[in-house]
Scaffold this motif. Structure first.
Motif, mmCIF file in Angstrom:
data_model
loop_
_atom_site.group_PDB
_atom_site.id
_atom_site.type_symbol
_atom_site.label_atom_id
_atom_site.label_comp_id
_atom_site.label_asym_id
_atom_site.label_seq_id
_atom_site.Cartn_x
_atom_site.Cartn_y
_atom_site.Cartn_z
ATOM 1 N N ALA A 146 0.845 -1.191 0.000
ATOM 2 C CA ALA A 146 0.000 0.000 0.000
ATOM 3 C C ALA A 146 0.883 1.245 0.000
ATOM 4 O O ALA A 146 1.817 1.349 0.798
ATOM 5 C CB ALA A 146 -0.900 0.000 1.231
ATOM 6 N N VAL A 147 0.585 2.172 -0.912
ATOM 7 C CA VAL A 147 1.259 3.468 -0.930
ATOM 8 C C VAL A 147 0.177 4.515 -0.697
ATOM 9 O O VAL A 147 -0.662 4.754 -1.567
ATOM 10 C CB VAL A 147 1.979 3.724 -2.264
ATOM 11 C CG1 VAL A 147 2.789 5.014 -2.191
ATOM 12 C CG2 VAL A 147 2.868 2.549 -2.644
ATOM 13 N N THR A 148 0.162 5.115 0.480
ATOM 14 C CA THR A 148 -0.950 5.960 0.907
ATOM 15 C C THR A 148 -0.445 7.220 1.609
ATOM 16 O O THR A 148 0.759 7.337 1.888
ATOM 17 C CB THR A 148 -1.859 5.189 1.884
ATOM 18 O OG1 THR A 148 -1.149 5.019 3.132
ATOM 19 C CG2 THR A 148 -2.260 3.831 1.334
ATOM 20 N N PRO A 149 -1.337 8.143 1.942
ATOM 21 C CA PRO A 149 -0.916 9.307 2.735
ATOM 22 C C PRO A 149 -0.238 8.907 4.042
ATOM 23 O O PRO A 149 0.722 9.540 4.477
ATOM 24 C CB PRO A 149 -2.227 10.048 2.979
ATOM 25 C CG PRO A 149 -3.073 9.705 1.807
ATOM 26 C CD PRO A 149 -2.742 8.276 1.503
ATOM 27 N N LEU A 150 -0.723 7.841 4.686
ATOM 28 C CA LEU A 150 -0.145 7.410 5.955
ATOM 29 C C LEU A 150 1.240 6.813 5.771
ATOM 30 O O LEU A 150 2.145 7.077 6.563
ATOM 31 C CB LEU A 150 -1.070 6.395 6.633
ATOM 32 C CG LEU A 150 -0.645 5.918 8.021
ATOM 33 C CD1 LEU A 150 -0.501 7.088 8.986
ATOM 34 C CD2 LEU A 150 -1.635 4.890 8.563
ATOM 35 N N THR A 151 1.438 6.009 4.720
ATOM 36 C CA THR A 151 2.768 5.436 4.497
ATOM 37 C C THR A 151 3.773 6.515 4.110
ATOM 38 O O THR A 151 4.963 6.378 4.382
ATOM 39 C CB THR A 151 2.757 4.331 3.420
ATOM 40 O OG1 THR A 151 2.391 4.885 2.143
ATOM 41 C CG2 THR A 151 1.789 3.214 3.792
ATOM 42 N N GLU A 152 3.295 7.604 3.492
ATOM 43 C CA GLU A 152 4.188 8.717 3.180
ATOM 44 C C GLU A 152 4.686 9.381 4.461
ATOM 45 O O GLU A 152 5.868 9.711 4.577
ATOM 46 C CB GLU A 152 3.478 9.744 2.295
ATOM 47 C CG GLU A 152 4.200 11.084 2.148
ATOM 48 C CD GLU A 152 5.616 10.970 1.588
ATOM 49 O OE1 GLU A 152 6.461 11.813 1.947
ATOM 50 O OE2 GLU A 152 5.883 10.056 0.785
ATOM 51 N N VAL A 153 3.793 9.579 5.433
ATOM 52 C CA VAL A 153 4.224 10.154 6.713
ATOM 53 C C VAL A 153 5.247 9.236 7.377
ATOM 54 O O VAL A 153 6.285 9.693 7.869
ATOM 55 C CB VAL A 153 3.018 10.392 7.647
ATOM 56 C CG1 VAL A 153 3.499 10.955 8.990
ATOM 57 C CG2 VAL A 153 2.022 11.361 7.017
ATOM 58 N N ALA A 154 4.957 7.933 7.393
ATOM 59 C CA ALA A 154 5.888 6.979 7.993
ATOM 60 C C ALA A 154 7.234 7.001 7.280
ATOM 61 O O ALA A 154 8.295 6.951 7.923
ATOM 62 C CB ALA A 154 5.293 5.579 7.961
ATOM 63 N N ALA A 155 7.213 7.082 5.949
ATOM 64 C CA ALA A 155 8.458 7.119 5.174
ATOM 65 C C ALA A 155 9.273 8.364 5.504
ATOM 66 O O ALA A 155 10.511 8.307 5.580
ATOM 67 C CB ALA A 155 8.149 7.072 3.680
#
Length: 296
Positions: free
Chosen positions: A128-137
């Motif tokens: 999953a590539v999502t707004p939440l994974t962007e914050v985590a990244a």
């Protein structure tokens, strides 16, 4: 005496075999090996959502920053081939044309959103590539910049902290592939509705020319030590907007049966400490109450 020696020899051989199997199961004798360990390449399904991507591209890089796979998004998904000897964690980058949660129209961006995948087992479940994974990244990248080593444990613990602190999700929920109608971006899945709310909040609380730019701005501010509750000031109203039965930002597929989504309460403490990194650093909420402390 000979029988005794025979038994001792067999015992030693059995012990050696057991140790060899343990080493093999742990990925070899090196500390924390990060390759996939498989003998063949594997296919992983990538789903990008910020709203839904109508088109775009995906790039996968290994833990050293080397590009190991690419793909073209169609209706927000693409299958990519991960090499057997890929060094995990890997990072997936998605760019392209997507549905803007604020306007309902499509928007084109070259600002990628990212997802860090700790290991091959996680990749096999779907990426999953999502707004939440962007914050985590963004938080993971900041930790690396601060001198921490990127490995599976660091990636998992960071994603867990970010998921809980930003959207009140678990690690598994944060890594789960979002569920939505690819044509409209709408959904009846509560977790996906929370992702849509995060994107809409970024549109109000971030800076930049596109929603992707604003999302990356929000992610960077959280990664630099700003409390999620301060950065995402509009998350409450954004959740109301995406769960409404009408309106530009409404994401519900079935408006005749409204979905109820639990209130999102971002953490009032910084996800990263601003001082020197020490072992077992604790994170506190704004009241400083012991039982609300969070491990980094």
């Amino acid at each position: 005496m000979e029988v005794k020696r025979f038994i001792e020899k067999c015992s030693l051989q059995s012990t050696a075999l057991a140790l060899a199997l343990m080493v093999s199961a742990c990925g070899g004798g090196g500390g924390g090996g990060s390759s996939s360990g498989g003998s063949t390449s594997s296919s992983a399904s990538v789903t990008a959502y910020k709203g839904a991507f109508t088109s775009g591209s995906v790039i996968v890089k290994d833990s050293t920053g080397v590009e190991i796979a690419t793909g073209t998004l169609s209706n927000s998904t693409v299958n990519v081939t991960i090499p057997a000897n890929a060094s995990y964690p890997i990072t997936v980058y998605a760019t392209g044309t997507y549905r803007n949660e604020a306007t309902g129209s499509t928007e084109v961006t070259t600002a990628s959103i990212r997802s860090v995948i700790p290991d091959a087992a996680a990749a096999a479940k779907g990426i999953a590539v999502t707004p939440l994974t962007e914050v985590a990244a963004a938080v993971i990248a900041q930790k690396v910049s601060n001198g921490e080593t990127l490995d599976a444990n660091m990636a998992k613990s960071t994603i867990t902290t970010v998921a809980s602190s930003v959207l009140g999700m678990t690690y598994d929920e944060a890594m789960a592939v979002p569920t939505f109608n690819a044509a409209t971006g709408k959904t009846n899945d509560p977790k996906t509705l929370k992702l849509a709310a995060l994107a809409l909040s970024a549109n109000s609380d971030g800076t930049g020319s596109t929603l992707a730019d604003k999302l990356k701005d929000v992610a960077a501010r959280i990664a630099s030590g700003n409390a999620p509750s301060v950065v995402l000031a509009s998350i409450g109203s954004s959740l109301t907007a995406v769960t409404a039965t009408s309106g530009t930002s409404s994401q519900q597929l079935d408006t005749s049966n409204p979905i109820s989504v639990a209130t999102i309460t971002p953490a009032g403490f910084a996800v990263l400490e601003t001082g020197a990194i020490t072992a077992d650093t604790m994170k506190w909420d704004t009241t400083g109450v012991w039982n609300t402390a969070k491990w980094r």
